[in-house]
Design a protein around this motif. Structure first.
Motif, PDB file in Angstrom:
ATOM      1  N   ALA A 125       0.832  -1.211   0.000  1.00  0.00           N
ATOM      2  CA  ALA A 125       0.000   0.000   0.000  1.00  0.00           C
ATOM      3  C   ALA A 125       0.867   1.262   0.000  1.00  0.00           C
ATOM      4  O   ALA A 125       0.524   2.266  -0.633  1.00  0.00           O
ATOM      5  N   THR A 126       1.992   1.209   0.709  1.00  0.00           N
ATOM      6  CA  THR A 126       2.898   2.366   0.747  1.00  0.00           C
ATOM      7  C   THR A 126       3.391   2.689  -0.657  1.00  0.00           C
ATOM      8  O   THR A 126       3.401   3.842  -1.093  1.00  0.00           O
TER       9      THR A 126
ATOM     10  N   ASP B 145       2.073   1.608  -3.578  1.00  0.00           N
ATOM     11  CA  ASP B 145       0.968   1.977  -4.466  1.00  0.00           C
ATOM     12  C   ASP B 145       0.692   3.474  -4.354  1.00  0.00           C
ATOM     13  O   ASP B 145       0.511   4.171  -5.354  1.00  0.00           O
ATOM     14  N   GLN B 146       0.663   3.945  -3.137  1.00  0.00           N
ATOM     15  CA  GLN B 146       0.364   5.357  -2.892  1.00  0.00           C
ATOM     16  C   GLN B 146       1.500   6.251  -3.404  1.00  0.00           C
ATOM     17  O   GLN B 146       1.256   7.255  -4.068  1.00  0.00           O
TER      18      GLN B 146
ATOM     19  N   ALA C 107       1.800   6.187  -7.388  1.00  0.00           N
ATOM     20  CA  ALA C 107       0.613   6.495  -8.198  1.00  0.00           C
ATOM     21  C   ALA C 107       0.877   7.717  -9.084  1.00  0.00           C
ATOM     22  O   ALA C 107       1.189   8.795  -8.594  1.00  0.00           O
TER      23      ALA C 107
ATOM     24  N   GLN D 144       5.905   5.474   5.117  1.00  0.00           N
ATOM     25  CA  GLN D 144       5.185   4.379   5.771  1.00  0.00           C
ATOM     26  C   GLN D 144       5.057   4.610   7.281  1.00  0.00           C
ATOM     27  O   GLN D 144       4.069   4.239   7.898  1.00  0.00           O
TER      28      GLN D 144
ATOM     29  N   ILE E 145       3.756  13.139   4.902  1.00  0.00           N
ATOM     30  CA  ILE E 145       3.027  12.572   3.764  1.00  0.00           C
ATOM     31  C   ILE E 145       3.750  12.973   2.471  1.00  0.00           C
ATOM     32  O   ILE E 145       4.517  13.940   2.451  1.00  0.00           O
TER      33      ILE E 145
END
Ligand code: CA
Length: 441
Positions: A87-88, A90-91, A94, A206, A211
């Motif tokens: 998920a880290t 993917d974000q 992106a 992560q 962010i």
């Protein structure tokens, strides 16, 4: 940041850029056994844009997207082994496209250079002094708390902040993940280094310290108020304001606390100065400025060396290294182990001297007693290479002819100076090159 790891390669580029910008003052191994060859922060080794006299480059060519995507896919496949969640990635990945500008910036070796004097004059400017005095007031409580916690002089911490990012005004606006992913995918000279920094940056995301949108930095991925590389952040950043996040971008206490922590870990001794300007006696043996020729203050005094401006020196001072950043004709300094701690931040003498001098000035100190030689000119790249070529041809050194004046070239210069009974200051200038051209064809 302290081990001789893959970072060796980044020193060649990072500090190498500073080396040529400062006339080859950088990458001087003063304490060869203990100073790592690599700067703590990459951006710090590259002076901010106003100091880079480089013509505007042509627009960078677009980078091939399939190669970039394939790189990201390979990293995804290894994510689990690096402690990263899918998920880290993917974000973070992106919509990510490579940034061709950073690849160009990574390959720059400027033609035009600055002497130590020019570099110091630019970095310790009236504007930076004025702004620093304001910050000394504004951030008084934070600076006092940082100093009390880590034992690092507040003026030194303030000076690093001032030089790294103009007290936060110039932290770099590039997305760190984009820059590092581009370099890791396309910079074939040191892909492992960039890949390691990219992984460290992904771990920061992560962890929730910041962010992606706020994770801005220089082209090389140096981040925040005091320009930490992601791996430096991982090892040394602290949550000084105790809000649960190490946020060196938005929290000045976190950034300044992290910097002081890094200096402390690098061996800063509370109460000691970084060093001070000295006056050398007539007929001084300039060979004593060679790296590793450290002596206690009492021994330097016995040799006739005096402080340029008298101040009380602590008994804890320890061995001192003589520095002649502009050669025998310029100002002379004795540097303590605290100077070495600043070098861990960025292994370039001009940088550490600028930090130390800015700190002294912010603490109320005065300018150097001896002026920089007005006719000192840094050698152009072709001349630096000619100098190295002739030193090798004359049997005075065996180093690479790469235009980067490092400790090897300086040692070769000293050997030539010794053979010709010249002052052994190891300083590359036009007079020395002319002499070499006469002596070595
Ligand atoms: Ca915090």
């Amino acid at each position: 940041m302290m081990a001789r790891r893959p970072r060796h390669s980044i020193m060649l580029i990072g500090a190498g850029i500073l080396a040529v910008l400062t006339g080859g003052i950088a990458t001087l191994a003063l304490w060869p056994q203990s100073v790592p060859p690599v700067p703590a922060t990459v951006a710090a080794t590259v002076p901010p844009p106003p100091f880079v006299a480089v013509p505007a480059p042509p627009p960078p060519a677009a980078l091939p997207m399939p190669q970039f995507t394939a790189f990201l896919d390979r990293l995804r496949a290894e994510a689990a082994t690096k402690g990263l969640n899918p998920a880290t990635l993917d974000q973070a990945f992106a919509g990510l496209i490579p940034d061709p500008e950073v690849l160009d910036l990574a390959g720059v070796q400027p033609e035009y250079v600055k002497t130590a004097g020019e570099y110091l004059t630019l970095l310790v400017s009236d504007t930076r002094l004025d702004n620093g005095r304001l910050k000394l007031q504004e951030q008084a409580a934070t600076l006092a708390a940082v100093e009390a916690t880590y034992g690092v002089d507040r003026h030194i911490v303030l000076a690093i902040w001032g030089i790294e990012s103009n007290y936060g005004a110039g932290m770099g606006s590039r997305r760190v993940i984009r820059s590092l992913a581009t370099l890791a995918a396309f910079d074939t000279r040191r892909p492992d280094f960039w890949r390691g920094e990219l992984v460290a940056a992904l771990r920061i995301l992560q962890s929730g310290d910041t962010i992606a949108e706020n994770m801005a930095g220089s082209w090389a991925g140096a981040m925040g108020h005091t320009q930490f590389m992601p791996s430096t952040f991982a090892a040394h950043a602290v949550d000084f304001d105790r809000d649960g996040r190490r946020d060196i971008w938005a929290s000045i206490p976190d950034a300044l606390g992290s910097t002081a922590n890094y200096l402390k870990v690098s061996g800063w001794v509370a109460g000691n100065p970084w060093g001070f300007e000295v006056v050398l006696p007539a007929n001084f043996d300039f060979a004593l400025s060679a790296p590793g020729q450290t002596k206690p203050w009492a021994q330097w005094q016995a040799l006739g060396v005096a402080q340029a401006r008298e101040r009380a020196l602590p008994a804890t001072l320890g061995p001192l290294q003589l520095l002649l950043p502009a050669g025998a004709r310029g100002p002379a300094f004795l540097a303590s182990a605290n100077f070495r701690a600043i070098l861990r931040y960025n292994n370039a003498v001009s940088y550490a001297l600028a930090v130390g001098h800015l700190a002294d000035r912010l603490a109320g100190g005065s300018t150097f007693l001896k002026p920089w030689p007005g006719d000192d000119r840094a050698l152009a790249k072709a001349d630096r290479e000619d100098l190295q070529r002739r030193l090798v041809a004359g049997g005075f050194g065996s180093g690479a002819v790469d235009g980067v004046i490092g400790s090897g070239t300086r040692a070769a210069i000293r050997a030539f100076q010794k053979a010709k009974r010249l002052p052994e200051d190891g300083h590359p200038d036009l007079a020395l090159l002319e002499r070499l051209r006469q002596e070595v064809q």
